[in-house]
Motif scaffolding. Sequence first.
Motif, PDB file in Angstrom:
ATOM      1  N   CYS A 113     -43.498-122.316 -21.418  1.00  0.00           N
ATOM      2  CA  CYS A 113     -44.248-122.202 -22.672  1.00  0.00           C
ATOM      3  C   CYS A 113     -45.715-122.569 -22.454  1.00  0.00           C
ATOM      4  CB  CYS A 113     -43.628-123.104 -23.742  1.00  0.00           C
ATOM      5  SG  CYS A 113     -42.004-122.551 -24.315  1.00  0.00           S
TER       6      CYS A 113
ATOM      7  N   ALA B 159     -47.394-119.660 -20.710  1.00  0.00           N
ATOM      8  CA  ALA B 159     -47.645-118.513 -21.590  1.00  0.00           C
ATOM      9  C   ALA B 159     -48.840-118.745 -22.513  1.00  0.00           C
ATOM     10  CB  ALA B 159     -46.396-118.214 -22.416  1.00  0.00           C
TER      11      ALA B 159
ATOM     12  N   ALA C  94     -46.413-112.383 -13.503  1.00  0.00           N
ATOM     13  CA  ALA C  94     -47.221-112.388 -14.719  1.00  0.00           C
ATOM     14  C   ALA C  94     -48.654-111.941 -14.442  1.00  0.00           C
ATOM     15  CB  ALA C  94     -47.218-113.789 -15.336  1.00  0.00           C
TER      16      ALA C  94
ATOM     17  N   GLN D 227     -47.280-112.731 -21.644  1.00  0.00           N
ATOM     18  CA  GLN D 227     -46.732-113.811 -22.470  1.00  0.00           C
ATOM     19  C   GLN D 227     -45.296-113.512 -22.897  1.00  0.00           C
ATOM     20  OE1 GLN D 227     -49.897-113.878 -25.442  1.00  0.00           O
ATOM     21  NE2 GLN D 227     -50.630-115.833 -24.651  1.00  0.00           N
ATOM     22  N   LYS D 228     -45.050-112.286 -23.328  1.00  0.00           N
ATOM     23  CA  LYS D 228     -43.686-111.922 -23.734  1.00  0.00           C
ATOM     24  C   LYS D 228     -42.725-112.025 -22.554  1.00  0.00           C
ATOM     25  CE  LYS D 228     -45.055-108.064 -25.894  1.00  0.00           C
ATOM     26  NZ  LYS D 228     -44.998-106.784 -26.643  1.00  0.00           N
TER      27      LYS D 228
ATOM     28  N   ILE E 206     -42.914-113.964 -19.894  1.00  0.00           N
ATOM     29  CA  ILE E 206     -42.684-115.377 -19.585  1.00  0.00           C
ATOM     30  C   ILE E 206     -41.702-115.996 -20.575  1.00  0.00           C
ATOM     31  CG2 ILE E 206     -43.782-117.660 -19.561  1.00  0.00           C
ATOM     32  CD1 ILE E 206     -46.314-116.191 -18.493  1.00  0.00           C
ATOM     33  N   LEU E 207     -41.845-115.688 -21.849  1.00  0.00           N
ATOM     34  CA  LEU E 207     -40.968-116.276 -22.871  1.00  0.00           C
ATOM     35  C   LEU E 207     -39.572-115.652 -22.836  1.00  0.00           C
ATOM     36  CD1 LEU E 207     -43.580-116.669 -25.753  1.00  0.00           C
ATOM     37  CD2 LEU E 207     -42.762-118.387 -24.110  1.00  0.00           C
TER      38      LEU E 207
ATOM     39  N   ALA F  37     -46.314-115.542 -30.293  1.00  0.00           N
ATOM     40  CA  ALA F  37     -46.134-116.480 -29.179  1.00  0.00           C
ATOM     41  C   ALA F  37     -45.829-117.892 -29.675  1.00  0.00           C
ATOM     42  CB  ALA F  37     -47.376-116.486 -28.288  1.00  0.00           C
TER      43      ALA F  37
END
Length: 559
Positions: A86, A89, A268, A278-279, A281-282, A505
């Motif tokens: 988190c 991201a 990434a 970001q998406k 990674i999450l 996010a």
Amino acid sequence: MFLTIVSFLVVTIAVALISWYKTKNDDLTTSKGYFLAGRGLSAVVIGCSMVLTSLSTEQLIGVNANSYAGNFSIIAWTVQAVVPLCFLALYLLPKYIRNGYTTIPEFFENRFDRQTRLIMSALFLVFYLFIVIPTALYTGAIAFNSVFNLETIFGLSYGESITYTVIVIGIVGAIYAIFGGLKAVAVSDTLNAFILVIGALLVPIFALIYLGDGSFMEGIKVIGTTHVEKFNAIGSETDAVPWPAMFTGILVVNFFYWTTNQAIVQRALGARDLKAGQKGILIAALFLLLLPIILNLPGLLSFHILGEGLKPIDVSYPELVNRVLPTALQGFFVAALFGAILSTFNSFLNSSATMFCKDLLPSISRKSYSEKEVIVLAKKISAIMAIVTMIIGPLLMFGTDGIFLLTKRFAGFVNIPIVALFAVGLFNKTVSGLAARIALLLHVILYFSIVWVFNVQVNFVYVMASLFVFDVVLMLVLGIFLRRTPYEEDTSNHANVDLSNWEYANVTVASLVLGLISVYALLSPLGLASESGSPLMVIGVYAILQIIILVVFGRKNKA
């Protein structure tokens, strides 16, 4: 056995052909194309590739082995990674992409100096070549040897079967990394991730059916009423992970692995824009929350089905697979394992070549290389590194502690000083590169002395946490005398990609953190780990809090 071999080959060849088809027209003649997949990776590919790069037989065998011998406290090494992901991201990835980094050590040059970047690159390479990649090869060989019973079929000794299997896996994995670049690695990772999820879920499903004498629900009843203390993820001092370690050494190690580790973050860095990164990674963080189902539950089921006393404990997972999985599905399962092994092997191999060519090569050679020459050299270096790791891999069979914790102990030489330098580099502007290098040298000497010379009887994760604090404090003290001009970050967009943040996010991060807390509540005396616990109450509280988060953040988004 014939059916097992055929199904294994069908799945493995299918993945290879699809990966080739998806990447056959990619430009692999430039650094951007070979090392960063042309900055064109989607969120799903990034998420799947990050997870599968980290998830190999080291975890499937090693983590389950510790759950077999103890309880679920070992999950701290995996699910807790939600926190650093988190952070990556929301905070670090925008910096990485904006600066156009190809390797993480580039940050150390920008913040400290060229010498510090070179040392960091060398540390990463040592970590990959002597710990991560050989471990993936060795644990993969254990799984193959157990399922295919290579010793009996070919009349080999245990050592010979492990060695030959390591070589075969290494050659196949090197082909992906050397000839396909990051795009081929990431695409194959995505395919193998789906296969691995299915294959790994089959093990606890059939184990529960086996334990319940043909009834899945009866198997659930057995583990829910017998030896429930093994569900406990809140470890005591005698467990694999004492609970204070979750907030000390393990947290530091997880921050290293998931926010500064080249092989993980490189996916990434290849995102087509910040939102996709970001998406992705999450997505990886969400997957990690569910890992106890495939990394810990089979270990518990091994205890119920195989009984106590297996030596070494690393054989508990392969033995369970042999015992409960139908022959028709074993080939599919081994193909899933093979994909996980290849993913870790070729991902770290690709990243090693990336750092060598982008970080070390300009200092080793004064020659000016064209883009094409760099790619050719990267392939040659990858081949040499693959051979080195195939030599080291079989030597791990002489370890005695369980392969997972053994490798984590050795990793303390590398990961703690890297994350300490990274933390100081992010939040301090004046500590010099010389101060950082002095702290790094003292860390290596102290860690070796405490863990191996004096053999201090303290859990090594506490040693890691203490040395992290020591490293940071020492750099700040030295920085009083060894200062540099205040560091100013370049805020221009060097990557030339869209740097707009993903609008969901923040709410996703809040939901993931709540999920992490709920997993620990469920795997504690409040939930499954006690006969007086109430799992349904834990799940109900989680659902209510999740609804509150969605409502609150939903109103903010509307505003």
